[in-house]
Design a protein around this motif. Structure first.
Motif, mmCIF file in Angstrom:
data_model
loop_
_atom_site.group_PDB
_atom_site.id
_atom_site.type_symbol
_atom_site.label_atom_id
_atom_site.label_comp_id
_atom_site.label_asym_id
_atom_site.label_seq_id
_atom_site.Cartn_x
_atom_site.Cartn_y
_atom_site.Cartn_z
ATOM 1 N N VAL A 89 -46.467 -15.852 -37.450
ATOM 2 C CA VAL A 89 -47.119 -15.269 -38.396
ATOM 3 C C VAL A 89 -46.435 -14.317 -39.143
ATOM 4 O O VAL A 89 -46.274 -14.428 -40.559
ATOM 5 N N HIS A 90 -45.937 -13.178 -38.564
ATOM 6 C CA HIS A 90 -45.023 -12.117 -39.307
ATOM 7 C C HIS A 90 -43.516 -12.374 -39.635
ATOM 8 O O HIS A 90 -43.139 -11.747 -40.741
ATOM 9 N N THR A 91 -42.973 -13.485 -39.068
ATOM 10 C CA THR A 91 -41.548 -13.643 -39.466
ATOM 11 C C THR A 91 -41.205 -15.001 -40.253
ATOM 12 O O THR A 91 -40.381 -15.055 -40.698
ATOM 13 N N SER A 92 -42.359 -15.944 -40.081
ATOM 14 C CA SER A 92 -42.009 -17.149 -40.960
ATOM 15 C C SER A 92 -42.286 -17.398 -42.305
ATOM 16 O O SER A 92 -41.910 -18.244 -43.056
ATOM 17 N N GLY A 93 -43.046 -16.364 -42.639
ATOM 18 C CA GLY A 93 -43.556 -16.295 -44.396
ATOM 19 C C GLY A 93 -44.632 -17.391 -44.424
ATOM 20 O O GLY A 93 -45.166 -17.510 -45.692
ATOM 21 N N LYS A 94 -45.024 -17.905 -43.460
ATOM 22 C CA LYS A 94 -46.348 -18.767 -43.582
ATOM 23 C C LYS A 94 -47.559 -17.874 -43.402
ATOM 24 O O LYS A 94 -47.483 -17.082 -43.010
ATOM 25 N N SER A 95 -48.712 -18.612 -43.955
ATOM 26 C CA SER A 95 -50.050 -17.639 -43.785
ATOM 27 C C SER A 95 -50.639 -18.057 -42.365
ATOM 28 O O SER A 95 -50.126 -18.965 -41.718
ATOM 29 N N GLU A 130 -45.573 -15.501 -29.140
ATOM 30 C CA GLU A 130 -44.765 -16.533 -30.197
ATOM 31 C C GLU A 130 -45.499 -16.685 -31.589
ATOM 32 O O GLU A 130 -45.178 -16.606 -32.305
ATOM 33 N N ALA A 131 -47.027 -17.263 -31.245
ATOM 34 C CA ALA A 131 -47.655 -17.626 -32.346
ATOM 35 C C ALA A 131 -47.829 -16.287 -33.338
ATOM 36 O O ALA A 131 -47.720 -16.778 -34.507
ATOM 37 N N CYS A 179 -53.813 -12.024 -33.358
ATOM 38 C CA CYS A 179 -53.153 -10.991 -34.231
ATOM 39 C C CYS A 179 -53.771 -9.447 -34.136
ATOM 40 O O CYS A 179 -53.137 -8.561 -33.676
ATOM 41 N N SER A 180 -55.196 -9.608 -34.141
ATOM 42 C CA SER A 180 -55.863 -8.422 -34.157
ATOM 43 C C SER A 180 -55.609 -7.740 -32.879
ATOM 44 O O SER A 180 -55.301 -6.505 -32.520
ATOM 45 N N GLU A 181 -55.504 -8.433 -31.841
ATOM 46 C CA GLU A 181 -55.667 -8.137 -30.284
ATOM 47 C C GLU A 181 -54.024 -7.598 -30.037
ATOM 48 O O GLU A 181 -53.801 -6.169 -29.519
ATOM 49 N N ASP A 209 -50.072 -25.772 -37.747
ATOM 50 C CA ASP A 209 -48.793 -26.275 -37.414
ATOM 51 C C ASP A 209 -48.826 -26.115 -35.788
ATOM 52 O O ASP A 209 -48.378 -27.329 -35.066
ATOM 53 N N LEU A 210 -49.616 -25.309 -35.050
ATOM 54 C CA LEU A 210 -49.819 -25.191 -33.622
ATOM 55 C C LEU A 210 -50.718 -25.978 -33.081
ATOM 56 O O LEU A 210 -50.905 -26.074 -31.832
ATOM 57 N N GLY A 211 -51.936 -26.246 -34.101
ATOM 58 C CA GLY A 211 -52.775 -26.734 -33.462
ATOM 59 C C GLY A 211 -53.905 -26.247 -32.715
ATOM 60 O O GLY A 211 -54.508 -26.503 -31.838
ATOM 61 N N ILE A 212 -54.029 -25.124 -33.336
ATOM 62 C CA ILE A 212 -55.035 -23.909 -32.825
ATOM 63 C C ILE A 212 -56.000 -23.601 -34.081
ATOM 64 O O ILE A 212 -55.572 -23.927 -35.088
ATOM 65 N N ALA A 213 -57.046 -23.176 -33.735
ATOM 66 C CA ALA A 213 -58.073 -22.555 -34.588
ATOM 67 C C ALA A 213 -57.549 -21.372 -35.361
ATOM 68 O O ALA A 213 -56.888 -20.383 -34.711
ATOM 69 N N MET A 214 -57.773 -21.361 -36.564
ATOM 70 C CA MET A 214 -57.439 -20.192 -37.649
ATOM 71 C C MET A 214 -58.092 -18.876 -36.876
ATOM 72 O O MET A 214 -57.442 -17.939 -36.698
ATOM 73 N N SER A 215 -59.343 -19.096 -36.430
ATOM 74 C CA SER A 215 -60.149 -17.707 -35.606
ATOM 75 C C SER A 215 -59.465 -17.484 -34.426
ATOM 76 O O SER A 215 -59.162 -16.157 -34.271
ATOM 77 N N THR A 216 -58.913 -18.254 -33.933
ATOM 78 C CA THR A 216 -57.942 -17.746 -32.650
ATOM 79 C C THR A 216 -56.885 -17.015 -32.721
ATOM 80 O O THR A 216 -56.647 -16.053 -32.399
ATOM 81 N N LEU A 217 -56.060 -17.627 -33.792
ATOM 82 C CA LEU A 217 -54.783 -17.125 -34.163
ATOM 83 C C LEU A 217 -54.896 -15.691 -34.672
ATOM 84 O O LEU A 217 -54.393 -14.710 -34.602
#
Length: 95
Positions: free
Chosen positions: A19-25, A14-15, A44-46, A32-40
């Motif tokens: 990224v792909h559907t919300s138009g947000k970076s 869902e996270a 995405c890569s995985e 917004d989700l309270g997670i690290a940018m590197s984690t997200l």
């Protein structure tokens, strides 16, 4: 931001979907989700690399890796059995 937090497969998908559907970076979605940018970014890569086989979980292997592990274990057992038979042959072949 919590450290050592574990997220289930559904949350990760869902996270990435956000990224792909919300138009947000990625950065904004991560905040917004309270997670690290590197984690997200890693999620995405995985998902891009593995598709449906992404996020198998801790301690679980990809099907190919599991098969390779099983075959290596089987190979070790066969080697041990062969070595035992070789030793038995040498013991019983000498008078």
């Amino acid at each position: 931001m919590a450290t050592g937090q574990t997220y289930d497969k559904t949350f990760k998908r869902e996270a990435v979907n956000l990224v792909h559907t919300s138009g947000k970076s990625q950065r904004q979605v991560a905040e917004d989700l309270g997670i690290a940018m590197s984690t997200l970014s890693r999620w995405c890569s995985e998902l891009a690399a593995n598709g449906e086989r992404a996020f198998v979980g801790s301690g679980n292997l990809q099907p190919e890796a599991e098969e390779l592990r099983r075959l290596r274990r089987e190979n070790d057992v066969l080697r041990q059995e062969r070595d035992i038979l070789k030793k038995a042959l040498t013991i019983f072949s000498h008078p």
